[in-house]
Scaffold this active site. Structure first.
Site, PDB file in Angstrom:
ATOM      1  N   ASP A  48       0.842  -1.204   0.000  1.00  9.15           N
ATOM      2  CA  ASP A  48       0.000   0.000   0.000  1.00  9.15           C
ATOM      3  C   ASP A  48       0.879   1.257   0.000  1.00  9.15           C
ATOM      4  O   ASP A  48       0.369   2.382  -0.035  1.00  9.15           O
ATOM      5  CB  ASP A  48      -1.025  -0.003   1.142  1.00  9.15           C
ATOM      6  CG  ASP A  48      -0.394  -0.106   2.520  1.00  9.15           C
ATOM      7  OD1 ASP A  48       0.851  -0.193   2.615  1.00  9.15           O
ATOM      8  OD2 ASP A  48      -1.150  -0.116   3.517  1.00  9.15           O
ATOM      9  N   SER A  49       2.200   1.059  -0.032  1.00  9.47           N
ATOM     10  CA  SER A  49       3.120   2.171  -0.295  1.00  9.47           C
ATOM     11  C   SER A  49       2.798   2.805  -1.650  1.00  9.47           C
ATOM     12  O   SER A  49       3.247   3.917  -1.936  1.00  9.47           O
ATOM     13  CB  SER A  49       4.578   1.671  -0.286  1.00  9.47           C
ATOM     14  OG  SER A  49       4.723   0.546  -1.125  1.00  9.47           O
ATOM     15  N   ASP A  87      -0.982  -6.225   0.052  1.00 12.41           N
ATOM     16  CA  ASP A  87      -1.356  -5.588   1.313  1.00 12.41           C
ATOM     17  C   ASP A  87      -2.864  -5.433   1.439  1.00 12.41           C
ATOM     18  O   ASP A  87      -3.523  -4.965   0.496  1.00 12.41           O
ATOM     19  CB  ASP A  87      -0.749  -4.169   1.374  1.00 12.41           C
ATOM     20  CG  ASP A  87       0.580  -4.136   2.094  1.00 12.41           C
ATOM     21  OD1 ASP A  87       0.887  -5.073   2.857  1.00 12.41           O
ATOM     22  OD2 ASP A  87       1.320  -3.148   1.887  1.00 12.41           O
ATOM     23  N   GLU A 185       9.750  -4.003  10.084  1.00 17.46           N
ATOM     24  CA  GLU A 185      10.167  -2.711   9.526  1.00 17.46           C
ATOM     25  C   GLU A 185      10.753  -1.818  10.624  1.00 17.46           C
ATOM     26  O   GLU A 185      10.146  -1.650  11.695  1.00 17.46           O
ATOM     27  CB  GLU A 185       8.951  -2.019   8.877  1.00 17.46           C
ATOM     28  CG  GLU A 185       9.295  -0.683   8.234  1.00 17.46           C
ATOM     29  CD  GLU A 185       8.224  -0.166   7.277  1.00 17.46           C
ATOM     30  OE1 GLU A 185       7.239  -0.884   7.012  1.00 17.46           O
ATOM     31  OE2 GLU A 185       8.386   0.976   6.796  1.00 17.46           O
TER      32      GLU A 185
HETATM   33  O1  KIV Z   1       3.541  -1.042   1.613  1.00 20.74           O
HETATM   34  C1  KIV Z   1       4.688  -1.460   1.522  1.00 20.74           C
HETATM   35  O2  KIV Z   1       5.397  -1.220   0.551  1.00 20.74           O
HETATM   36  C2  KIV Z   1       5.226  -2.240   2.636  1.00 20.74           C
HETATM   37  C3  KIV Z   1       6.706  -2.418   2.685  1.00 20.74           C
HETATM   38  C4  KIV Z   1       7.320  -1.167   3.163  1.00 20.74           C
HETATM   39  C5  KIV Z   1       7.110  -3.578   3.511  1.00 20.74           C
HETATM   40  O3  KIV Z   1       4.504  -2.664   3.490  1.00 20.74           O
END
Ligand code: KIV
Length: 268
Positions: A48-49, A87, A185
Site C-alpha cells: 500500500d506504499s 497488502d 520494519e
Molecule cells: O507497503 C509497503 O510497501 C510495505 C513495505 C514497506 C514492507 O509494506
C-alpha cells in the site's frame, strides 16, 4: 527469457531454514512484475506504499481496497514464477475477521498468493480466521505505516526492553495463529536477528538489518525516483547501474551475498 520454477510457501520456509536469503521488492504493475522476476526477485509485494509512490499521498492511510485489487491484478498478469503478496489496506480488515476475509478474498481472486496485514495482538485472531479458511498471511510488525500517527512518526521500534519483548510476544502469537511470513520494519538489527532465529517462518526485513531471512525495499526508493529525503535503510541501486534491470540484479546479488543491508549504513 529465463524460465524459473514457481516460488511456493514450502520453498520460502526451506530458504528460511537453510539461510538462503529471500529477495523481495514492491511492485505495482505488470511491466515491472516481468522485469523484477527476470532480474531474479523471488517475491513481489503489492504494497500500500503505492499510495505514496504512485498516488502522491502523504501516507498509506487513504489507499482503497479497490485500488489494491486493481494493482494486484496488474502484477499478477506480469508475473510467472514470483510469490505474490498483496497488502490489505487500512480499514479493510480492522473491523472483524469476517471483514478481513471478504477483503482478502478479493486480493486472492485478483491473483495474490498471500495477504499482508499490519500489527500484533488483536491481529492474531484475524490471521487465524484467514489461514484456517485457506488464505496465507504475512504479518507486519515494527514500524507499521498504517498506524504511524499512533506511533508518533516514522521512528525505529522496539528500542527498549519492554518494546522489544512485546514485539517478540506478538511475533510468536502470530506464528501460533498461522502466519507464514513476517515483515519487520525499522527495528534494531540485533532484535530482528533474534526474532528471525526464534521463528520457524521467513522474516523479511526493511530497515531491520542483515540477520533477517530476506529483504524488501520500496521499488521507487531503491531506483531513486521517490522525491525527497529517504530513510537511512534505503540504498540507491541506480548508482553505478546502466539500467533498471542492472540495478535490480545488483539488489538481488547484494541481498543474496548479505552485503546489503550494511550494519553501519542501512541498519539501526
Ligand atoms: O507497503 C509497503 O510497501 C510495505 C513495505 C514497506 C514492507 O509494506
Amino acid at each position: 527469457m529465463t524460465e524459473r520454477k514457481p516460488m511456493s510457501l514450502q520453498r520460502l520456509l526451506d530458504m528460511h531454514a537453510s539461510g538462503d536469503k529471500i529477495t523481495m521488492l514492491t511492485c505495482y504493475d505488470a511491466a515491472f512484475a516481468t522485469l523484477l522476476e527476470e532480474a531474479g526477485v523471488e517475491t513481489l509485494l503489492v504494497g500500500d506504499s503505492l499510495g505514496m509512490v504512485l498516488q502522491g499521498q502523504a501516507s498509506t492511510v487513504p489507499v482503497l481496497l479497490d485500488e489494491m485489487v486493481y494493482h494486484t491484478a496488474c502484477v499478477a498478469r506480469g508475473r510467472k514464477s514470483a510469490w505474490l503478496i498483496a497488502d490489505l489496506p487500512f480499514g479493510s480488515y480492522q473491523q472483524s475477521p469476517q471483514q478481513a476475509w471478504a477483503s482478502a478474498l478479493r486480493l486472492v481472486q485478483a491473483g495474490a498468493h498471500m495477504v499482508k496485514l499490519e500489527g500484533g495482538g488483536w491481529t492474531a485472531a484475524t490471521v487465524r480466521f484467514l489461514v484456517e479458511r485457506g488464505i496465507p498471511v504475512c504479518a507486519h510488525l515494527g514500524l507499521t505505516p498504517q498506524t504511524v500517527t499512533m506511533l508518533g512518526g516514522y521512528k525505529v521500534q522496539g528500542r527498549n526492553e519492554a518494546a522489544a519483548n512485546l514485539l517478540k510476544q506478538h511475533a510468536q502469537e502470530l506464528v501460533e495463529a498461522g502466519a507464514q511470513m513476517l515483515v519487520l520494519e525499522m527495528v534494531p538489527a540485533a532484535l530482528a536477528a533474534e526474532v528471525t532465529r526464534m521463528l520457524p517462518i521467513p522474516v523479511i526485513g526493511i530497515g531491520a538489518g542483515v540477520g533477517c531471512s530476506g529483504q524488501v525495499l520500496v521499488l521507487h526508493d531503491m531506483l531513486n525516483v521517490t522525491p525527497g529525503r529517504l530513510p537511512r535503510f534505503v540504498k540507491n541501486f541506480m548508482l553505478g547501474a546502466a539500467s533498471v534491470q542492472e540495478a535490480v540484479r545488483h539488489y538481488v546479488a547484494e541481498v543474496k551475498a548479505q552485503t546489503f543491508p550494511q550494519d553501519d549504513l542501512h541498519s539501526y
